[in-house]
Design a protein around this motif. Structure first.
Motif, PDB file in Angstrom:
ATOM      1  N   LYS A 451       0.835  -1.208   0.000  1.00 26.31           N
ATOM      2  CA  LYS A 451       0.000   0.000   0.000  1.00 26.31           C
ATOM      3  C   LYS A 451       0.867   1.255   0.000  1.00 26.31           C
ATOM      4  CE  LYS A 451      -3.698   2.319   2.556  1.00 26.31           C
ATOM      5  NZ  LYS A 451      -4.553   2.298   3.774  1.00 26.31           N
ATOM      6  N   PHE A 452       1.953   1.238   0.766  1.00 22.05           N
ATOM      7  CA  PHE A 452       2.859   2.388   0.821  1.00 22.05           C
ATOM      8  C   PHE A 452       3.439   2.685  -0.562  1.00 22.05           C
ATOM      9  CE2 PHE A 452       7.264   3.853   1.040  1.00 22.05           C
ATOM     10  CZ  PHE A 452       7.137   5.020   1.773  1.00 22.05           C
ATOM     11  N   ILE A 453       3.939   1.658  -1.242  1.00 24.43           N
ATOM     12  CA  ILE A 453       4.528   1.849  -2.569  1.00 24.43           C
ATOM     13  C   ILE A 453       3.472   2.349  -3.553  1.00 24.43           C
ATOM     14  CG2 ILE A 453       5.591   0.681  -4.526  1.00 24.43           C
ATOM     15  CD1 ILE A 453       7.519   1.090  -2.225  1.00 24.43           C
ATOM     16  N   ARG A 454       2.291   1.769  -3.492  1.00 26.26           N
ATOM     17  CA  ARG A 454       1.222   2.164  -4.412  1.00 26.26           C
ATOM     18  C   ARG A 454       0.814   3.622  -4.190  1.00 26.26           C
ATOM     19  NH1 ARG A 454      -1.966  -1.442  -3.033  1.00 26.26           N
ATOM     20  NH2 ARG A 454      -3.387  -0.298  -1.687  1.00 26.26           N
ATOM     21  N   GLU A 455       0.654   4.021  -2.931  1.00 27.52           N
ATOM     22  CA  GLU A 455       0.240   5.392  -2.636  1.00 27.52           C
ATOM     23  C   GLU A 455       1.367   6.386  -2.909  1.00 27.52           C
ATOM     24  OE1 GLU A 455      -1.279   5.427   1.330  1.00 27.52           O
ATOM     25  OE2 GLU A 455      -3.174   4.462   0.752  1.00 27.52           O
ATOM     26  N   LEU A 456       2.615   5.968  -2.701  1.00 28.59           N
ATOM     27  CA  LEU A 456       3.748   6.838  -3.018  1.00 28.59           C
ATOM     28  C   LEU A 456       3.775   7.145  -4.512  1.00 28.59           C
ATOM     29  CD1 LEU A 456       6.382   8.283  -2.325  1.00 28.59           C
ATOM     30  CD2 LEU A 456       7.556   6.071  -2.472  1.00 28.59           C
ATOM     31  N   GLU A 457       3.578   6.131  -5.322  1.00 28.30           N
ATOM     32  CA  GLU A 457       3.545   6.343  -6.771  1.00 28.30           C
ATOM     33  C   GLU A 457       2.378   7.246  -7.162  1.00 28.30           C
ATOM     34  OE1 GLU A 457       3.526   3.728 -10.930  1.00 28.30           O
ATOM     35  OE2 GLU A 457       3.280   2.740  -8.987  1.00 28.30           O
ATOM     36  N   ASP A 458       1.236   7.066  -6.503  1.00 32.24           N
ATOM     37  CA  ASP A 458       0.059   7.882  -6.799  1.00 32.24           C
ATOM     38  C   ASP A 458       0.310   9.353  -6.462  1.00 32.24           C
ATOM     39  OD1 ASP A 458      -2.854   8.281  -7.371  1.00 32.24           O
ATOM     40  OD2 ASP A 458      -2.881   8.790  -5.244  1.00 32.24           O
ATOM     41  N   VAL A 459       0.910   9.616  -5.293  1.00 31.15           N
ATOM     42  CA  VAL A 459       1.206  10.997  -4.897  1.00 31.15           C
ATOM     43  C   VAL A 459       2.176  11.644  -5.881  1.00 31.15           C
ATOM     44  CG1 VAL A 459       2.336  12.430  -3.153  1.00 31.15           C
ATOM     45  CG2 VAL A 459       0.712  10.671  -2.453  1.00 31.15           C
ATOM     46  N   ARG A 463       0.902  14.886  -8.090  1.00 28.76           N
ATOM     47  CA  ARG A 463       1.420  16.205  -7.723  1.00 28.76           C
ATOM     48  C   ARG A 463       2.630  16.634  -8.548  1.00 28.76           C
ATOM     49  NH1 ARG A 463      -0.796  18.011  -2.825  1.00 28.76           N
ATOM     50  NH2 ARG A 463       0.889  19.531  -2.636  1.00 28.76           N
ATOM     51  N   HIS A 464       3.344  15.672  -9.125  1.00 29.17           N
ATOM     52  CA  HIS A 464       4.581  16.034  -9.813  1.00 29.17           C
ATOM     53  C   HIS A 464       4.696  15.469 -11.230  1.00 29.17           C
ATOM     54  CE1 HIS A 464       5.993  17.626  -5.973  1.00 29.17           C
ATOM     55  NE2 HIS A 464       5.621  16.491  -5.417  1.00 29.17           N
ATOM     56  N   GLY A 465       3.701  14.706 -11.671  1.00 30.17           N
ATOM     57  CA  GLY A 465       3.692  14.251 -13.051  1.00 30.17           C
ATOM     58  C   GLY A 465       4.302  12.880 -13.258  1.00 30.17           C
ATOM     59  N   ASP A 466       4.234  12.427 -14.517  1.00 32.89           N
ATOM     60  CA  ASP A 466       4.714  11.090 -14.866  1.00 32.89           C
ATOM     61  C   ASP A 466       6.219  10.947 -14.681  1.00 32.89           C
ATOM     62  OD1 ASP A 466       2.172  10.275 -15.483  1.00 32.89           O
ATOM     63  OD2 ASP A 466       2.348  10.726 -17.619  1.00 32.89           O
ATOM     64  N   GLY A 467       6.955  12.057 -14.824  1.00 33.74           N
ATOM     65  CA  GLY A 467       8.406  11.987 -14.662  1.00 33.74           C
ATOM     66  C   GLY A 467       8.801  11.547 -13.265  1.00 33.74           C
ATOM     67  N   ALA A 468       8.078  12.043 -12.254  1.00 38.95           N
ATOM     68  CA  ALA A 468       8.374  11.661 -10.872  1.00 38.95           C
ATOM     69  C   ALA A 468       8.033  10.195 -10.634  1.00 38.95           C
ATOM     70  CB  ALA A 468       7.603  12.552  -9.906  1.00 38.95           C
ATOM     71  N   ALA A 469       6.901   9.743 -11.202  1.00 47.35           N
ATOM     72  CA  ALA A 469       6.526   8.333 -11.058  1.00 47.35           C
ATOM     73  C   ALA A 469       7.540   7.433 -11.762  1.00 47.35           C
ATOM     74  CB  ALA A 469       5.128   8.107 -11.619  1.00 47.35           C
ATOM     75  N   LYS A 470       8.045   7.886 -12.902  1.00 48.97           N
ATOM     76  CA  LYS A 470       9.060   7.109 -13.625  1.00 48.97           C
ATOM     77  C   LYS A 470      10.344   7.018 -12.812  1.00 48.97           C
ATOM     78  CE  LYS A 470      11.497   6.905 -18.053  1.00 48.97           C
ATOM     79  NZ  LYS A 470      11.719   7.583 -19.363  1.00 48.97           N
ATOM     80  N   LYS A 471      10.680   8.106 -12.113  1.00 42.15           N
ATOM     81  CA  LYS A 471      11.871   8.091 -11.261  1.00 42.15           C
ATOM     82  C   LYS A 471      11.726   7.042 -10.163  1.00 42.15           C
ATOM     83  CE  LYS A 471      15.780   9.613  -9.560  1.00 42.15           C
ATOM     84  NZ  LYS A 471      17.070   9.423 -10.266  1.00 42.15           N
ATOM     85  N   LEU A 472      10.534   6.937  -9.583  1.00 44.02           N
ATOM     86  CA  LEU A 472      10.306   5.922  -8.552  1.00 44.02           C
ATOM     87  C   LEU A 472      10.510   4.525  -9.130  1.00 44.02           C
ATOM     88  CD1 LEU A 472       9.384   5.157  -5.683  1.00 44.02           C
ATOM     89  CD2 LEU A 472       7.036   5.138  -6.552  1.00 44.02           C
ATOM     90  N   THR A 473      10.016   4.307 -10.334  1.00 45.37           N
ATOM     91  CA  THR A 473      10.200   3.004 -10.982  1.00 45.37           C
ATOM     92  C   THR A 473      11.678   2.678 -11.130  1.00 45.37           C
ATOM     93  OG1 THR A 473       8.121   3.268 -12.193  1.00 45.37           O
ATOM     94  CG2 THR A 473       9.688   1.654 -13.047  1.00 45.37           C
ATOM     95  N   GLU A 474      12.472   3.684 -11.510  1.00 46.84           N
ATOM     96  CA  GLU A 474      13.916   3.477 -11.661  1.00 46.84           C
ATOM     97  C   GLU A 474      14.565   3.145 -10.320  1.00 46.84           C
ATOM     98  OE1 GLU A 474      15.381   7.034 -13.384  1.00 46.84           O
ATOM     99  OE2 GLU A 474      14.401   6.725 -15.333  1.00 46.84           O
TER     100      GLU A 474
END
Length: 641
Positions: A451-459, A463-474
């Motif tokens: 749940k933490f990982i899922r909600e972190l990616e959602d936030v 709030r910061h766009g797909d680039g931030a979510a892609k950074k988390l994936t990396e």
């Protein structure tokens, strides 16, 4: 006895509820609550239907009362309580009284005012479940060497209660009307009252304030009204606490709490309040735009181990927590360490802020304190600053001891007449290694970590766009790609009972097409291409100590698609094991995450990815996938008529 104890415990309180309701001693919501409690004891709850099972002592020879009598009693009681079921029908071993559609909404409408009682029951059971799981885990680990604890949440009573609470909250969310009264500037702080209505009647209200720096919302009143308001806020997706301050029970929300409530009616009401503030010049443009942005994008917080972290992104993901004091910092550190995170590796604790101190003086001692500073030889503005409105003396770190000694020399006592507080504060950061460790927990089936990982990616995305979510994936990729699960692995049934342990996993490369029975038993050291299969052998142990094996063979299935004149041939990975019994089904589901039953089960790439989590399988799966047959393109046949 006329009733079996089971029915005596349900029907007698129900009869009492009817009599109390007739006398006006029981409210409608309390009557509905009595029915809900009966369902929790002897019924089934679905998201769109509630079923009450009415059995009877038919196994008793010549019973005085049968399930027909009990059903008639229930129908009479429901009618007297003003509740109407949708249907009544015979089932195997019991009659069923069903609530769905409009009748279900009627029951939920009646029980909604009692939502605080359901929340209280759920919270109490949750607290008990957590404590009981810890106790049983210690006992089982000490006796059997298995890391397993009994989870009361798997009991049907708890699951039914959770579902009823969810249904009631959904009813509130769908039907509540939120109304805001006009801006009121008569007091010290601009405010507006926001009302919540159900069925046209007000059920709760709260006042929203602008403090000059942030939004706040508060309610003060009776315990009953405060709890009802808190339940409404929870139903709308927010969080709220009720505390007694003096003779008044209070519920309050911070800016983050206000933003966390993602209900259109609420957000529109708060946005209207903010717009009015800006329109009357009570808030500057920058703060207005920030609040509007926050209301639109939602909160920027995630929770892990009971600690609520703030998420920011500036070319780097920052997950941090600001403890209010030393005790809060220590509690957070202990909670993270209890979840297996290591300080200095997975999280860090630092201090930030300027090297200044605030000396807060009591009202009675303030004049004496200022007089002491004047006669100390220190200069205001150079060595210290005074904020008279708040009775604060601000000093640099190097002057702190001199100022404190001057106050003590004047007869003032620290802790009684003044307090000293550093302007520096603690910050707990989750490092990238920490994020990867939490990802490993999630890959291992840890629901909180998932749940933490899922909600972190959602936030990050909101709030910061797909680039931030892609950074988390990396950041998480190394943990997601490595084998993280060790053996033995416990296997549980649907009720949480331990039924087996996976004790070994092996891989074999097998040469020969899947349909070739003759070659099925010819393992090779290595192979590749269409004729190469991967055999995975699962060894599991039953509670009796007996060991069994379960095998699955992965192969490359061929698929052809016609595109224009060409035929494209490509390959995908598949396995089709046959499951013999419920234990094998549970083993397969534990390993792959795919729900399985007896018979043929089809497994695809997602399930092989799940198997790749295991260290014993990861390298072999990667090697086999490297030998995937190449896609090809051929000429299609044409027919001229």
């Amino acid at each position: 006895m006329l009733f079996l104890p089971k029915y005596f415990h349900v029907l007698l309180p129900l009869a009492y509820a009817v009599e109390a309701y007739r006398r006006g001693e029981l409210s409608r919501e309390e009557a509905a609550l009595a029915v809900i409690f009966a369902v929790l004891y002897d019924g089934t709850v679905f998201r769109d239907e509630i079923l009450l099972f009415i059995g009877g002592p038919e196994h008793v020879e010549s019973p005085i009362m049968t399930r027909d009598h009990f059903t008639a009693f229930w129908l009479w009681a429901l009618k007297e309580l003003g509740l109407k079921p949708s249907s009544v029908y015979r089932g195997r071993g019991a009659h069923h009284i069903a609530f769905k559609g409009a009748e279900l909404n009627g029951l939920l409408e009646a029980v909604t005012p009692a939502l605080p009682a359901l929340h209280e029951l759920r919270d109490a059971l949750t607290e008990f479940a957590d404590a009981f799981k810890v106790v049983t885990r210690e006992a089982v680990k000490r006796k059997f060497g298995i890391d397993w604890g009994y989870d009361v949440r798997n009991e049907m009573f708890f699951k039914k209660l959770e579902e009823v609470v969810t249904m009631a909250e959904d009813y509130v969310y769908r039907n509540v009307t939120v109304e805001r009264w006009p801006l009121d500037t008569s007091g010290k702080q601009p405010k507006a009252v926001i009302h919540f209505k159900l069925g046209g009647e007000e059920v709760a209200y709260i006042t929203v304030y602008w403090t000059g720096r942030e939004l706040q919302a508060q309610f003060g009143g009776s315990h009953e009204n405060a709890e009802r308001l808190a339940s409404i806020i929870r139903a709308l997706g927010g969080k709220a606490e009720v505390k007694r301050i003096g003779k008044v029970w209070r519920t309050w929300l911070t800016t983050d709490d206000i933003i966390a409530i993602r209900h259109d009616g609420w957000l529109n009401a708060v946005r209207g309040f903010v717009d009015e503030l800006y329109g009357k010049g009570l808030i500057d443009k920058d703060k207005y735009e920030q609040l509007v942005r926050d209301l639109e994008t939602g909160p920027n917080t995630v929770k892990f181990a009971g600690v609520e972290f703030t998420v920011n992104y500036e070319n780097k993901i920052m997950v941090k927590y600001h403890p209010r004091n030393e005790n809060a910092k220590n509690a957070a550190v202990n909670a993270l360490m209890a979840r297996g995170l290591r300080e200095g590796v997975h999280f860090t604790v630092t201090t930030e802020g300027t090297e200044r101190y605030e000396i807060r003086v009591t009202k009675e001692a303030f004049v004496k304190a200022i007089d002491a500073l004047v006669h100390s030889g220190l200069e205001e503005g150079k060595h210290y600053s005074v904020y008279g409105k708040w009775r604060i003396i601000s000093v640099k770190a190097e002057q702190k001891d001199v100022i404190v000694n001057a106050l003590k020399a004047a007869g003032l006592k620290e802790g009684r007449d003044f307090t000293v507080k550093s302007s520096r504060y603690y910050v707990v950061y989750i490092t990238y290694d920490g994020l990867r460790e939490i990802q490993r927990m999630a890959s291992n089936g840890d629901m909180e970590a998932e749940k933490f990982i899922r909600e972190l990616e959602d936030v990050l995305r909101r709030r910061h766009g797909d680039g931030a979510a892609k950074k988390l994936t990396e950041v998480l990729r190394p943990a997601r790609e490595e084998g993280t699960v060790d053996l033995p692995l416990a296997v549980y049934d649907d009720r949480g009972n331990l039924i087996a342990r996976v004790v070994d996993l092996k891989c074999e490369f097998v040469k020969g097409k899947q349909r070739s029975k003759r070659l099925a038993s010819q393992p090779v050291s290595q192979c590749a291409g269409e004729d190469c299969r991967l055999r995975i052998i699962v060894e599991y142990e039953l509670p009796s100590g007996e060991r069994r094996q379960f095998k699955m063979e992965w192969y490359w299935a061929e698929k052809r698609e016609k595109k224009g004149d060409a035929i494209i041939t490509y390959y995908y990975e598949i396995a089709r094991p046959t499951v013999k019994d419920e234990v094998e089904a549970a083993v397969l589901e534990t390993l792959t995450g795919k729900e399985a039953k007896r018979g043929r089960v089809y497994l695809y790439a997602d399930q092989l990815d799940a198997l790749r989590r295991f260290k014993a399988l990861k390298d072999a799966i990667d090697k086999w996938r490297e030998g995937k047959p190449a896609s090809s393109q051929g000429q299609g046949q044409r027919s001229d008529n």
